[in-house]
Design a protein around this motif. Structure first.
Motif, PDB file in Angstrom:
ATOM      1  N   CYS A 148       0.860  -1.184   0.000  1.00 40.78           N
ATOM      2  CA  CYS A 148       0.000   0.000   0.000  1.00 40.78           C
ATOM      3  C   CYS A 148       0.896   1.234   0.000  1.00 40.78           C
ATOM      4  O   CYS A 148       2.007   1.201   0.518  1.00 40.78           O
ATOM      5  CB  CYS A 148      -0.911  -0.003   1.224  1.00 40.78           C
ATOM      6  SG  CYS A 148      -2.102  -1.367   1.228  1.00 40.78           S
ATOM      7  N   LEU A 149       0.409   2.312  -0.578  1.00 39.66           N
ATOM      8  CA  LEU A 149       1.165   3.560  -0.673  1.00 39.66           C
ATOM      9  C   LEU A 149       0.525   4.624   0.200  1.00 39.66           C
ATOM     10  O   LEU A 149      -0.702   4.722   0.268  1.00 39.66           O
ATOM     11  CB  LEU A 149       1.191   4.060  -2.123  1.00 39.66           C
ATOM     12  CG  LEU A 149       1.842   3.145  -3.150  1.00 39.66           C
ATOM     13  CD1 LEU A 149       1.679   3.719  -4.551  1.00 39.66           C
ATOM     14  CD2 LEU A 149       3.308   2.935  -2.827  1.00 39.66           C
ATOM     15  N   VAL A 150       1.355   5.429   0.844  1.00 35.82           N
ATOM     16  CA  VAL A 150       0.895   6.570   1.618  1.00 35.82           C
ATOM     17  C   VAL A 150       1.307   7.815   0.840  1.00 35.82           C
ATOM     18  O   VAL A 150       2.490   8.007   0.542  1.00 35.82           O
ATOM     19  CB  VAL A 150       1.499   6.586   3.035  1.00 35.82           C
ATOM     20  CG1 VAL A 150       1.048   7.825   3.793  1.00 35.82           C
ATOM     21  CG2 VAL A 150       1.128   5.320   3.790  1.00 35.82           C
ATOM     22  N   ILE A 151       0.325   8.645   0.496  1.00 35.57           N
ATOM     23  CA  ILE A 151       0.586   9.858  -0.271  1.00 35.57           C
ATOM     24  C   ILE A 151       0.305  11.049   0.632  1.00 35.57           C
ATOM     25  O   ILE A 151      -0.773  11.159   1.221  1.00 35.57           O
ATOM     26  CB  ILE A 151      -0.279   9.896  -1.540  1.00 35.57           C
ATOM     27  CG1 ILE A 151       0.058   8.684  -2.414  1.00 35.57           C
ATOM     28  CG2 ILE A 151      -0.077  11.207  -2.292  1.00 35.57           C
ATOM     29  CD1 ILE A 151      -0.828   8.501  -3.602  1.00 35.57           C
ATOM     30  N   SER A 152       1.294  11.936   0.756  1.00 34.98           N
ATOM     31  CA  SER A 152       1.182  13.097   1.640  1.00 34.98           C
ATOM     32  C   SER A 152       0.916  14.358   0.826  1.00 34.98           C
ATOM     33  O   SER A 152       1.529  14.572  -0.211  1.00 34.98           O
ATOM     34  CB  SER A 152       2.475  13.288   2.439  1.00 34.98           C
ATOM     35  OG  SER A 152       2.724  12.157   3.242  1.00 34.98           O
ATOM     36  N   GLN A 153      -0.005  15.179   1.337  1.00 37.91           N
ATOM     37  CA  GLN A 153      -0.331  16.463   0.728  1.00 37.91           C
ATOM     38  C   GLN A 153      -0.661  17.455   1.832  1.00 37.91           C
ATOM     39  O   GLN A 153      -1.182  17.067   2.887  1.00 37.91           O
ATOM     40  CB  GLN A 153      -1.557  16.338  -0.193  1.00 37.91           C
ATOM     41  CG  GLN A 153      -1.321  15.520  -1.440  1.00 37.91           C
ATOM     42  CD  GLN A 153      -0.520  16.287  -2.462  1.00 37.91           C
ATOM     43  OE1 GLN A 153      -1.057  17.048  -3.249  1.00 37.91           O
ATOM     44  NE2 GLN A 153       0.790  16.098  -2.451  1.00 37.91           N
TER      45      GLN A 153
END
Length: 194
Positions: A148-153
């Motif tokens: 799974c990927l964690v995308i930060s914004q």
């Protein structure tokens, strides 16, 4: 007296068996902790021409970069890739096309591909983040063979000129059969200037 010697030998045998079983239990406990906490090997953004299969780079550019006749062709040396490889998962390649032609008010295009060339996620993302906050990171969760990927914004809804707090939104995306799907979001406050 002879019975005391037998009893002492039995106690020693029982203690040895108990210690051996405890060691085996501890070994499997530690093994399960390390296997569950495995992190994938991400080496950072690299030149796509070097870090990804050439056919995959060509395909990703063709599928995402539609140049107008008057626009310059995309320089393949500007395309960056974040390869994600882990021992218990299939490899992924995250492409940053690094061109203003694929950027807009919502951010720039990032595309995630499998090793065989299947596009599984495309997002417009802002890449301006505080130091030490990666745009993409890898979760310790896996689904269907992919991490799974964690995308930060930065969360624009929480930004306020009068409030110096910085709010970071982290979104967890996991593979769900045909592509990556948003599973959840979390918003945390981080100190300004980080």
């Amino acid at each position: 007296m002879w019975w005391q010697q037998i009893w002492t030998k039995k106690k020693l045998t029982l203690v040895a068996i108990g210690a051996g079983l405890s060691c085996v239990f501890l070994f499997f406990l530690l093994l399960s902790l390390f296997v569950g906490a495995e992190k994938s090997n991400t080496t950072g953004w690299q030149n796509a021409a070097v870090a990804a299969p050439q056919e995959l780079v060509r395909q990703a550019v063709e599928q995402n970069y539609l140049s107008a006749p008057e626009a310059a062709t995309l320089d393949f040396n500007r395309v960056k890739v974040l390869p994600i490889k882990a021992s218990k998962s299939k490899p992924l390649y995250i492409f940053d096309f690094n061109t203003p032609n694929l950027c807009g008010i919502g951010g720039c295009l990032y595309a995630v591909y499998t090793e065989d060339g299947t596009p599984i996620l495309r997002l417009m993302l802002q890449n301006k983040l505080p130091k030490n906050v990666p745009l993409f990171s890898v979760s310790d969760k896996f689904n269907s063979g992919y991490p799974c990927l964690v995308i930060s914004q930065l969360n624009p809804e929480k930004m306020n000129v009068r409030d110096p707090k910085i709010w970071l939104m982290k979104s967890l995306y996991c593979y769900s059969g045909s592509g990556f799907t948003l599973f959840n979001n979390s918003i945390t406050e981080i100190a300004a200037g980080r």
